[in-house]
Design a protein around this motif. Sequence first.
Motif, PDB file in Angstrom:
ATOM      1  N   PHE A  36       0.834  -1.205   0.000  1.00 44.96           N
ATOM      2  CA  PHE A  36       0.000   0.000   0.000  1.00 44.96           C
ATOM      3  C   PHE A  36       0.867   1.253   0.000  1.00 44.96           C
ATOM      4  N   ILE A  37       1.838   1.283   0.926  1.00 44.85           N
ATOM      5  CA  ILE A  37       2.672   2.481   1.048  1.00 44.85           C
ATOM      6  C   ILE A  37       3.494   2.686  -0.218  1.00 44.85           C
ATOM      7  N   ALA A  38       3.969   1.570  -0.790  1.00 45.92           N
ATOM      8  CA  ALA A  38       4.757   1.682  -2.017  1.00 45.92           C
ATOM      9  C   ALA A  38       3.921   2.309  -3.132  1.00 45.92           C
ATOM     10  N   ILE A  39       2.651   1.920  -3.208  1.00 45.62           N
ATOM     11  CA  ILE A  39       1.777   2.485  -4.242  1.00 45.62           C
ATOM     12  C   ILE A  39       1.595   3.979  -4.004  1.00 45.62           C
TER      13      ILE A  39
ATOM     14  N   ASP B   1       3.759   6.006  -2.495  1.00 40.91           N
ATOM     15  CA  ASP B   1       4.982   6.768  -2.710  1.00 40.91           C
ATOM     16  C   ASP B   1       5.414   6.801  -4.174  1.00 40.91           C
ATOM     17  N   ARG B   2       5.375   5.675  -4.854  1.00 40.23           N
ATOM     18  CA  ARG B   2       5.793   5.608  -6.265  1.00 40.23           C
ATOM     19  C   ARG B   2       5.080   4.443  -6.898  1.00 40.23           C
ATOM     20  N   ASP B   3       3.930   4.717  -7.493  1.00 40.61           N
ATOM     21  CA  ASP B   3       3.126   3.587  -7.957  1.00 40.61           C
ATOM     22  C   ASP B   3       3.799   2.799  -9.074  1.00 40.61           C
ATOM     23  N   ILE B   4       4.452   3.512 -10.011  1.00 38.06           N
ATOM     24  CA  ILE B   4       4.987   2.796 -11.161  1.00 38.06           C
ATOM     25  C   ILE B   4       6.185   1.938 -10.751  1.00 38.06           C
ATOM     26  N   SER B   5       7.052   2.502  -9.915  1.00 35.13           N
ATOM     27  CA  SER B   5       8.170   1.703  -9.435  1.00 35.13           C
ATOM     28  C   SER B   5       7.659   0.486  -8.683  1.00 35.13           C
ATOM     29  N   ALA B   6       6.620   0.692  -7.871  1.00 31.43           N
ATOM     30  CA  ALA B   6       6.057  -0.431  -7.123  1.00 31.43           C
ATOM     31  C   ALA B   6       5.628  -1.529  -8.075  1.00 31.43           C
ATOM     32  N   SER B   7       5.008  -1.131  -9.172  1.00 28.43           N
ATOM     33  CA  SER B   7       4.521  -2.122 -10.120  1.00 28.43           C
ATOM     34  C   SER B   7       5.684  -2.892 -10.745  1.00 28.43           C
ATOM     35  N   VAL B   8       6.765  -2.173 -11.081  1.00 27.51           N
ATOM     36  CA  VAL B   8       7.930  -2.840 -11.668  1.00 27.51           C
ATOM     37  C   VAL B   8       8.605  -3.761 -10.643  1.00 27.51           C
ATOM     38  N   LEU B   9       8.423  -3.454  -9.347  1.00 27.31           N
ATOM     39  CA  LEU B   9       9.017  -4.295  -8.308  1.00 27.31           C
ATOM     40  C   LEU B   9       8.104  -5.450  -7.908  1.00 27.31           C
ATOM     41  N   GLY B  10       7.010  -5.614  -8.618  1.00 24.02           N
ATOM     42  CA  GLY B  10       6.232  -6.819  -8.409  1.00 24.02           C
ATOM     43  C   GLY B  10       4.900  -6.639  -7.704  1.00 24.02           C
ATOM     44  N   ILE B  11       4.475  -5.369  -7.521  1.00 24.54           N
ATOM     45  CA  ILE B  11       3.201  -5.159  -6.839  1.00 24.54           C
ATOM     46  C   ILE B  11       2.125  -4.878  -7.876  1.00 24.54           C
ATOM     47  N   SER B  12       1.109  -5.703  -7.886  1.00 25.75           N
ATOM     48  CA  SER B  12       0.037  -5.526  -8.857  1.00 25.75           C
ATOM     49  C   SER B  12      -0.839  -4.360  -8.425  1.00 25.75           C
ATOM     50  N   LEU B  13      -0.804  -3.262  -9.205  1.00 28.85           N
ATOM     51  CA  LEU B  13      -1.563  -2.079  -8.795  1.00 28.85           C
ATOM     52  C   LEU B  13      -3.065  -2.340  -8.721  1.00 28.85           C
TER      53      LEU B  13
END
Lengths: 347, 292, 270
Positions: A200-203, A205-217
């Motif tokens: 949640f916090i990653a989304i 702070d930086r949603d796109i980076s989070a997605s590239v790091l494996g978090i499904s938005l």
Amino acid sequence: MRIGSPKETYAADEGLFRTRTQWAWFGILLLSLVLFPFLSNLYWLYLVCLISIHVISATGLNILTGYTGQVSLGQAAFMGVGAYTVAWLDNHAATPFVLNLLAAGGVTTVVGMVAGLPSLRVKGLYLAIATIAASFILHFVFLNWESVTGGARGMNIAPPQAFGHELANADTFYWLVMPVTVVMVLLAANLFRTRVGRAFIAIRDRDISASVLGISLPVYKLMSFAIASFYAGIAGGFYAYFFGAINPESFPLLMSIFYLAAVIVGGLGTILGSILGAVFMTLTPELLRYGVDVMEPFVDDASALLSPVRTMVFGLLIVGFLLFEPHGLAEIWRRVRRFFHLWPFRN
Amino acid sequence: MEWLFFFEVSLAGLGFGALYALTAVAFVVIYKATRVINLAMGEMLMFGAYLFFGFAAGMALPVWLALVLALLGGALLGLGLERIVIRPLLGENPISVFMVTIGLSSVLVGLVEIIWTATPRSLPDFLPSDPIFIGDAFVAPKTFWSFVIAAVVIGVFLVLFRFWRGGVALRATASDQGAAYAMGINVPAVYSLSWGLAGMLAAGAGILLGSVAGISSEMGVFGLTVLVVVIVGGLDSVLGALVAGLFIGWVESLAGVYLGGEYEHLMTFIILMVVLLLRPWGLFGTREIERL
Amino acid sequence: MSILRVDGLSLAFGGLQALRDVSLDVAPGSITAVIGPNGAGKTSLFNAVSGFYRPQAGRVVLEGQDISRVTPPRRAALGLGRTFQNIALFRGMTVMDNVKLGAHVRTRTGPLAAMWYLGPARREEVRIRAEVEQEVFDFLEIDHIRRSPVAGLPYGLQKRVELARALAMRPKVLMLDEPVAGMNREEKEDMARFILDARDQWGLTVLMVEHDMGMVMDICDQVHVLNFGEKIAGGTPAEVQAHPEVIAAYLGSDDMATLRERLRGERGAA
């Protein structure tokens, strides 16, 4: 002064409370919550029940807005969904209140996820506006789906029954709402010890980076909407039971702004902030009411000023905190705590 | 279906739509210059209308003077808000700024209710009241004249925006703030200008709206529809504001008459949802490219 | 057999052709660099491999599996870890949580289990914590800052935390976007050592974009050169250095002087 707190295991270091002092304070808090009804009067119990309902809803909104960064102006409307669910079940199904509350949470979760669908496509301000649209549409449903919601007249709800008692007043209702609030706050706090909370916090702070790091938005945004709505649904269910009557005007846009104000004032992205914010925002109008009572003999029609002054103070609090204390009361609290940790040495 | 009736309803809708367009232009000006989505726009409009009410009815000034003072007051409000509240937050998270404007809207509602109470009022009549016919179709005179005035104001604004120094500076700042600054444009002054101008436009729209529909402390809700208008048109497009303003006004009027009053806003928000899902940058807006 | 293969990738933004028919192979266990002047399309290539950009043509193949139509999070789960050019740490979290977030792709806890924090959820968190401590923090020497918020850390440490987060993903291919940009000599040497050790210790494959020619020539097995979105050369560092088109590409650009100086300097030092 406190220095360090050594741990033997990682599990101990991952705990919700990490020092013995923290455990002690938590114990004292629980004890005072248990003793409170015996030392207090009905007026204060009423206020604390109201605060509890606000804490549940604000905690939900903070998960969505403060932690996940999805600004929502629909929290009150979602509470409405929960409240109407409880009301309908109460009037048509005579099911026990526990079931009704859970149903309120469940139905609202589904509605909230649908309302959260635009978050897959738009973000930031656009999403906030989409939630305004969602709350207007929900208001329309409350008003016009008369066979279910009773239209503009609204619905009445009988007090919940437990062990042969009617929990009709604040002194009994307290024993229902307070434990649930404590549990729900702890559940929310646990969330942020795990991968779900980090996502949640990653989304935020930086949603796109989070997605590239494996978090499904899509998955996590909808999950955040679902959790926030579940909290709103439970809070709304309690609201219906507490006041015994609801109508479409019980859940105006202003109430959503109230919750947004509560999480801003309390502290976005902190569990403590949701609690402090809800307490502060509930007590402020009471304080204003008190002020008006004092002014009554001196100012004509002072009581008529109460509502506009309250509206204005809400606004000023939002503006003031965002300008001067953007991390809210929780940050002030942290500063105070730090002062005592380091005492008598200066930082 | 009766075509004449349909035509009349459409005209009434376009009349109201002109007010949406006017307010939407104010919205777009602020967004273009400062990238702020101003949720307090509806309340700025309301405040302008109440100023006019205060000057014309409360202090019994002549209508023209009250009008001038109210417009000036609107401009001052815009300037003040920008200077005191918005500027310290520029460069911060846009969400914070957005939430600040939500707070401001509450402050303005409270202020108006404290000064003038929450009771709805009507503005002194100053628009001509002879019935107007376009062909066979009847148009309510207030609607007609408010449309005409709004159209003239928008026209004047477009000319200013295109040719006047300040207008050019505003457009330059909107397209590239850094470059504008480097070219010697006083960017903070442009911020002030945009908010002042928008405040004045909003006050004007508020006075027109008030004279058509009366004023109340809840008339700021108008701003929510305007928000829909600018999103449908595209946040940074003046053309979009005009087209979407008229369109939404027209749709609402049709929905209100043919489906029932409660459907007016439902239609607006359904349109909003559709646009957000299909084309979130709006009909004429600039699509922003996401960067990693 | 290559672990990662980029095949005829073309990417355009409007009229701007960022990548034109770029192909390259990355051998398992190798350290491969993509170099090129500013604006050559190196980061675009990374973003296309990560799945953030949708190329108009071409394929990305990971371990024989075509992942061209796979979403970015799935690619991460399949073994693509990466860092970013302008540090993309999550400012609202501590170093610990940032690194733990890297382990997201190989953990399972759902929201309900997370809220109750019992049994499996608890065990998983403790396991991740232990792994992060023992494998990543010790290795990268950042255990002393584990509870610090990332926002206040010096630049070099932030870069290191980003590497830690990528390692916590346990990727098959570790993509590093300018890992030593903006670092001083000492920090660069540390980083080079970390990259080499990471490769040896976990058997990773490293693909990196880097401007620092000394570093590239020192630690890379393979170098690919991009210019104006096209691949103009590929091979061992020595081959690439001698390639006339490469010299021409750098000629006239600001990098040329640095390049020549660096190459001379490094050779002199060695």
